[in-house]
Design an enzyme around this catalytic site. Structure first.
Site, PDB file in Angstrom:
ATOM      1  N   GLU A 149      16.927  -6.718  45.985  1.00 55.56           N
ATOM      2  CA  GLU A 149      17.392  -6.103  47.224  1.00 55.56           C
ATOM      3  C   GLU A 149      16.690  -6.629  48.471  1.00 55.56           C
ATOM      4  OE1 GLU A 149      19.830  -3.731  47.898  1.00 55.56           O
ATOM      5  OE2 GLU A 149      20.505  -4.158  45.866  1.00 55.56           O
ATOM      6  N   SER A 415      35.371  46.055  16.270  1.00 53.64           N
ATOM      7  CA  SER A 415      34.546  46.856  15.361  1.00 53.64           C
ATOM      8  C   SER A 415      33.061  46.534  15.449  1.00 53.64           C
ATOM      9  CB  SER A 415      35.015  46.654  13.915  1.00 53.64           C
ATOM     10  OG  SER A 415      36.333  47.144  13.760  1.00 53.64           O
TER      11      SER A 415
END
Length: 711
Positions: A149, A415
């Site tokens: 870079e 249940s």
């Protein structure tokens, strides 16, 4: 002194001599003398009269004046250019905050969520990873960014004229693709202070800010800021977040080839993402490695090794269910630490193996049988008897749906709610061996029936619960009062609104999987109420303790130990003769309850040992009916497959009160307090159960139920 008669006045003759020349009219003698003088000058080579010589000199002087004017004009233009550029710079500088007030903005805090073994579950926050310092990183990682870079990073002053010229030349010559001339400092300035727009004004401001950064920070500080702020795609800001995202490891541990991919990625995160475009990512990484070798950042041997072993991104395993647990952590974190302003590390109770197992068994069951039974979703919760959450799966696949069904979805428990009805009855004098009548019931036109539409006549409570008989549950609910049942459930940890009516016994009031499983925990720990918790402690990244869970954080005693023993006896019977027989894990005493809604919309199983409580829900998000999925089939299978792995290699732990369980499971007729459960609770934590209700005659039972139902 000559008198006036001797004066000779010059006479101007515009026609004399060559065109444009000046002549002076003299007397004839003077003219004659002048003519002779010119002739003498011509004959002796003196160059003739002086006036033409003066004219040539004047012409040379005029030539130098033109050059001087050009130089002068150039200087003036340059000066105005400098003034113009200065004005433009000053204008765009005025759009920035005052330099003396300019500061580097704080990086959004990262929240690292860790499993109980210290491994990373997930990162939360805007960046996706914590801040790392240069000294933590392998030397080749920051050098990879410099090489590709900004190779003159340590030589320029924030703006690199050489780099700009090189980029312009290569772009014009079409060498190496389109290149930019921005330095790392300029890129950092853009990331810190500016937008991503590509305009001349933004570039000017970027250059101004780059100069400010170079003036106020060292090169290493700038590079460190850059590595922690640059975007790598996939929501990852900073090299640590990117390393975790693409390689499943900290940036401190990446290889050279992995570092090269990361450095190459910032040019175009979407186009060069290694998990989506591995060929492009590798080609770019090879350019990075070549640049590092050229600059002497790595040895030829390192270069050869890196090129010979390309980086391989990690592939997500499974459905990413750890993110559901991480989301739950974020939901409750504010209650303990408030506003987070810096990176923190949250240690949780999640056990990675259990989490992975819960995800696997749930997904495998849905993949294998989901289409056949028309069930598409599920949730799973496992916790220790003290409330520590060990596994939490909020859905089939986190990437396709982030809705957390384990903590947020309210569904009818069916249940699986019945233990709260039976608990309320036991606290009022009923015992597991008490015989009740299983037969038709009708309350104001409401006539609930059993799952198989059959009736068994006289039956012990223990077997009525194990077989999940609706008629018995409804009778008990009406006998002890729906409001009391609702209060019992709330006492144990159910926080969702409950409708205190006759159908409450059949689980018609909606609850979340997490609160239902948590409400079963007192049965597993001997009667102590728990608040489910997932956060053990919170620290800053430098080790400062922010929060630590206290040793005591529960609800105190909510069930008498004698009552716990009776309830565990009955729920253990579910594994012996009831609906959960297929879920038993050899060598372990287990208890629990299945749950199925009346129309097969929801199916549950919640069960426990003395060391672990777990619950499963299966259904569809849109409420579509399943094809007869009940708590006793798919949910029980998921639960069993989980428990046999979770309990593997562990020493079996008895259930509380199991020493007083029945030696056999044959129903025994009788009523009243069972002597096997008569040991009294003692101490400050003893739960004082309501006084037993008097025994009612069967002939009065129906009228009493109808009266309660009408309230």
């Amino acid at each position: 002194m000559a008198n006036g008669r001797d004066r000779r006045e010059p006479v101007f003759d515009a026609t004399a001599g060559e065109a444009g020349e000046l002549d002076f009219r003299l007397s004839p003698e003077d003219r004659a003398g002048g003519t002779m003088a010119r002739r003498r000058a011509s004959s002796n080579g003196s160059g003739g009269p002086r006036r033409p010589a003066k004219l040539k000199k004047s012409k040379r002087k005029g030539g130098r004046s033109l050059f001087s004017k050009l130089v002068y004009a150039g200087l003036v233009l340059c000066l105005w250019g400098v003034i113009g550029i200065g004005g433009v710079v000053a204008y765009y500088a005025s759009q920035l905050p005052p330099i003396d007030q300019l500061t580097v903005p704080k990086r959004p805090p990262n929240i690292a969520i860790m499993a109980s073994d210290g491994s990373l579950l997930a990162n939360r926050g805007e960046t996706g990873g914590r801040t790392v310092s240069l000294k933590e990183l392998p030397p080749y990682l920051p050098k990879a960014f410099v090489a590709i870079e900004d190779r003159r990073f340590y030589d320029h002053f924030g703006i690199d004229p050489v780099g700009i010229a090189r980029a312009v030349y290569r772009n014009l010559a079409h060498k190496g693709g389109l290149q930019g001339g921005s330095t790392l400092t300029q890129q950092l300035a853009k990331n810190l202070f500016l937008t991503q727009e590509r305009t001349a004004s933004r570039k000017i401001q970027e250059a101004i800010l780059a100069l400010w950064l170079e003036r106020n920070y060292s090169k290493d500080q700038i590079l460190e800021l850059y590595l922690n702020r640059v975007y790598f795609g996939a929501g990852a800001y900073g090299v640590e977040a990117a390393s975790q995202r693409y390689y499943g490891k900290s940036a401190r541990n990446v290889s050279l080839s992995e570092a090269a991919v990361l450095a190459g990625l910032v040019q175009s995160p979407s186009r060069l993402a290694p998990n989506r475009n591995p060929e492009r990512a590798q080609a770019r990484a090879e350019l990075v490695i070549a640049a590092m070798n050229e600059l002497g950042f790595i040895t030829p041997g390192m270069t050869k090794t890196a090129l010979g072993a390309p980086a391989e991104p990690v592939r997500p395993n499974g459905a990413g269910s750890a993110n559901y647990a991480a989301d739950y952590v974020m939901d409750v974190l504010d209650d303990f630490v408030g506003n987070v302003e810096s990176d923190i590390v949250v240690s949780t109770t999640i056990e990675p193996t259990m989490q992975a197992t819960a995800e696997r068994v749930l997904v495998e069951e849905l993949n294998a049988k989901g289409q056949k039974f028309n069930v598409s979703q599920g949730a799973f919760v496992a916790l220790q008897p003290d409330g520590a959450v060990r596994a939490l799966v909020g859905g089939r696949n986190y990437e396709t749906s982030q809705f957390n069904r384990a903590t947020t979805a309210r569904r009818q428990p069916g249940s699986s709610f019945k233990p709260f009805v039976y608990l309320t009855a036991v606290e009022r004098g009923y015992t597991p061996d008490m015989v009740l009548e299983d037969g038709p019931v009708n309350f104001g036109g409401w006539a609930p029936k059993n799952y198989d539409r059959k009736y068994r006549g006289p039956i012990a409570m223990r077997d009525a619960l194990a077989l999940s008989l609706n008629t018995i549950a409804v009778k008990l609910n009406m006998e002890v009062g729906p409001k009391n049942v609702a209060q019992t459930a709330q006492r144990l940890g159910i926080s969702s609104p409950l409708q205190a009516n006759g159908s409450l016994a059949l689980g018609t009031s909606e609850v979340t999987p997490l609160e239902l499983v948590s409400a079963y925990a007192p049965f597993a720990n001997g009667g102590m109420g728990v608040v489910p918790y997932v956060i053990a402690q919170v620290k800053t990244t430098d080790g400062k303790l922010i929060y630590k869970r206290p040793n005591s954080g529960g609800l105190g005693r909510v069930i008498d130990p004698n009552v716990v023993a009776m309830m565990n006896d009955m729920m253990h019977n579910t594994f012996v003769v009831g609906t959960a027989r297929s879920a038993q894990v050899p060598g372990w005493l287990m208890a629990g309850k299945t749950g199925t809604t009346d129309d097969y919309k929801d199916a549950w199983f919640v069960g426990f040992t003395g060391s672990l409580v777990a619950g499963v829900w299966l259904g569809n998000d849109d409420g579509a009916l399943t094809k007869r999925v009940s708590g006793g089939n798919l949910p029980s299978e998921v639960w069993h497959n989980f428990m046999k792995v979770a309990l593997k290699d562990q020493q079996p732990v008895p259930l509380p009160g199991s020493e007083r369980f029945r030696s056999n499971d044959v129903p025994v007729a009788g009523a009243g307090q069972d002597s096997r459960y008569a040991t009294a609770g003692a101490g400050d934590n003893a739960w004082i159960a309501p006084q037993p209700a008097p025994q009612r005659r069967a002939s009065r039972e129906k009228n009493f139920f109808e009266k309660l139902f009408g309230l």
